[in-house]
Design a protein around this motif. Structure first.
Motif, PDB file in Angstrom:
ATOM      1  N   PHE A  99       0.819  -1.213   0.000  1.00 38.63           N
ATOM      2  CA  PHE A  99       0.000   0.000   0.000  1.00 38.63           C
ATOM      3  C   PHE A  99       0.852   1.263   0.000  1.00 38.63           C
ATOM      4  O   PHE A  99       0.321   2.355  -0.200  1.00 38.63           O
ATOM      5  CB  PHE A  99      -0.960   0.002   1.200  1.00 38.63           C
ATOM      6  CG  PHE A  99      -0.309  -0.211   2.530  1.00 38.63           C
ATOM      7  CD1 PHE A  99       0.346   0.820   3.177  1.00 38.63           C
ATOM      8  CD2 PHE A  99      -0.341  -1.461   3.126  1.00 38.63           C
ATOM      9  CE1 PHE A  99       0.940   0.621   4.411  1.00 38.63           C
ATOM     10  CE2 PHE A  99       0.245  -1.669   4.353  1.00 38.63           C
ATOM     11  CZ  PHE A  99       0.901  -0.632   4.997  1.00 38.63           C
ATOM     12  N   HIS A 102       1.385   1.309  -4.143  1.00 41.67           N
ATOM     13  CA  HIS A 102       0.271   1.297  -5.084  1.00 41.67           C
ATOM     14  C   HIS A 102      -0.978   1.890  -4.445  1.00 41.67           C
ATOM     15  O   HIS A 102      -1.197   1.754  -3.242  1.00 41.67           O
ATOM     16  CB  HIS A 102      -0.029  -0.136  -5.547  1.00 41.67           C
ATOM     17  CG  HIS A 102       1.178  -0.868  -6.040  1.00 41.67           C
ATOM     18  ND1 HIS A 102       1.808  -0.573  -7.230  1.00 41.67           N
ATOM     19  CD2 HIS A 102       1.889  -1.884  -5.477  1.00 41.67           C
ATOM     20  CE1 HIS A 102       2.845  -1.369  -7.387  1.00 41.67           C
ATOM     21  NE2 HIS A 102       2.914  -2.161  -6.339  1.00 41.67           N
ATOM     22  N   GLU A 103      -1.780   2.516  -5.275  1.00 40.65           N
ATOM     23  CA  GLU A 103      -3.026   3.112  -4.808  1.00 40.65           C
ATOM     24  C   GLU A 103      -4.157   2.075  -4.859  1.00 40.65           C
ATOM     25  O   GLU A 103      -4.108   1.114  -5.614  1.00 40.65           O
ATOM     26  CB  GLU A 103      -3.394   4.313  -5.672  1.00 40.65           C
ATOM     27  CG  GLU A 103      -2.377   5.456  -5.597  1.00 40.65           C
ATOM     28  CD  GLU A 103      -2.783   6.617  -6.480  1.00 40.65           C
ATOM     29  OE1 GLU A 103      -3.801   6.482  -7.209  1.00 40.65           O
ATOM     30  OE2 GLU A 103      -2.088   7.650  -6.457  1.00 40.65           O
ATOM     31  N   GLY A 104      -5.168   2.322  -4.035  1.00 33.15           N
ATOM     32  CA  GLY A 104      -6.362   1.496  -4.067  1.00 33.15           C
ATOM     33  C   GLY A 104      -6.252   0.191  -3.305  1.00 33.15           C
ATOM     34  O   GLY A 104      -7.107  -0.688  -3.480  1.00 33.15           O
TER      35      GLY A 104
END
Length: 247
Positions: A99, A102-104
């Motif tokens: 996390f 990377h997003e989401g």
């Protein structure tokens, strides 16, 4: 997904999004359950499985019981050693949590590392997964002692790895690396460990006080002398050779 591959191979990140994406679509109670199972439930189940195996091993004959008990002692020792190797390996690789890259990513509240938010959870590194290392070391160590229960332990270890990816705190390759580390420590050092532990366990088995750790009570106590003589004497009170002489 091609634009989200920073910090890992495309297949690694793609699997991360696929598995962790289930947490975005699942109800909150499912996410909490998976988080708790991965953090506490599966490690506890593995410990109980080791204890169950120990209970059964105590009912075996002496040589088999000694070997099984030595293997069961080696399982947690190997898991601890694997975690010691894991600590400097994480620092050396220095791979951030997914996390952080990377997003989401849905991060579940799974334990001390994540319950205070993503910032605190990102304070440590991701490769290799300590939970996967511990679980697989216990599972493979259990397999050395008991094949059937060991397969159950290995299956639980695989489930542990899936839970860690689902929780968003590890890449799939972090989990695979943990599996490899835990397995390697158990199997590579098993011959030496068993050679050292077996004589110690055999000595414990012969101890009047500690022998019950290795063998069940009814396996330890010999038949009383009076009862043994009674069983060897026929109902008439005479031994076979005495009746023959009388005749």
């Amino acid at each position: 997904m091609a634009g989200l591959t920073t910090g890992g191979p495309n297949v690694d990140v793609s699997l991360l999004y696929e598995i962790n994406g289930l947490a975005l679509r699942a109800p909150d109670w499912v996410d909490r359950s998976v988080g708790l199972i991965g953090e506490y439930g599966i490690p506890l189940a593995l410990v109980l499985l080791v204890l169950w195996c120990w209970r059964g091993a105590r009912r075996q004959d002496e040589s088999t019981a000694v070997e099984s008990f030595a293997a069961l002692v080696w399982a947690p020792l190997a898991a601890g050693l694997a975690l010691l190797v894991n600590a400097p390996l994480r620092e050396f690789v220095g791979r951030p949590r997914p996390f952080r890259q990377h997003e989401g990513i849905q991060v579940l509240d799974t334990g001390p590392g994540t319950r205070f938010g993503a910032e605190l959870a990102g304070a440590d590194f991701s490769f290799v997964s300590g939970h996967a290392t511990l679980a697989m070391a216990l599972g493979v160590g259990l397999f050395v002692a008991n094949r059937r229960l060991g397969l159950i332990g290995i299956a639980l270890a695989v489930a542990e790895g899936v839970c860690r990816v689902y929780a968003g705190v590890h890449y799939p390759t972090d989990v695979i690396g943990g599996f490899a580390l835990g397995t390697a420590v158990v199997l590579v050092l098993a011959p030496l460990a068993m050679a050292l532990l077996t004589p110690v366990v055999r000595a414990v088995a012969g101890s009047p006080r500690l022998g019950r750790l290795v063998r069940a009570k009814d396996r330890l106590l010999p038949l009383p002398v009076g009862l043994a003589q009674a069983q060897s004497t026929p109902p008439g009170g005479q031994r076979p050779h005495e009746s023959d002489l009388a005749a």
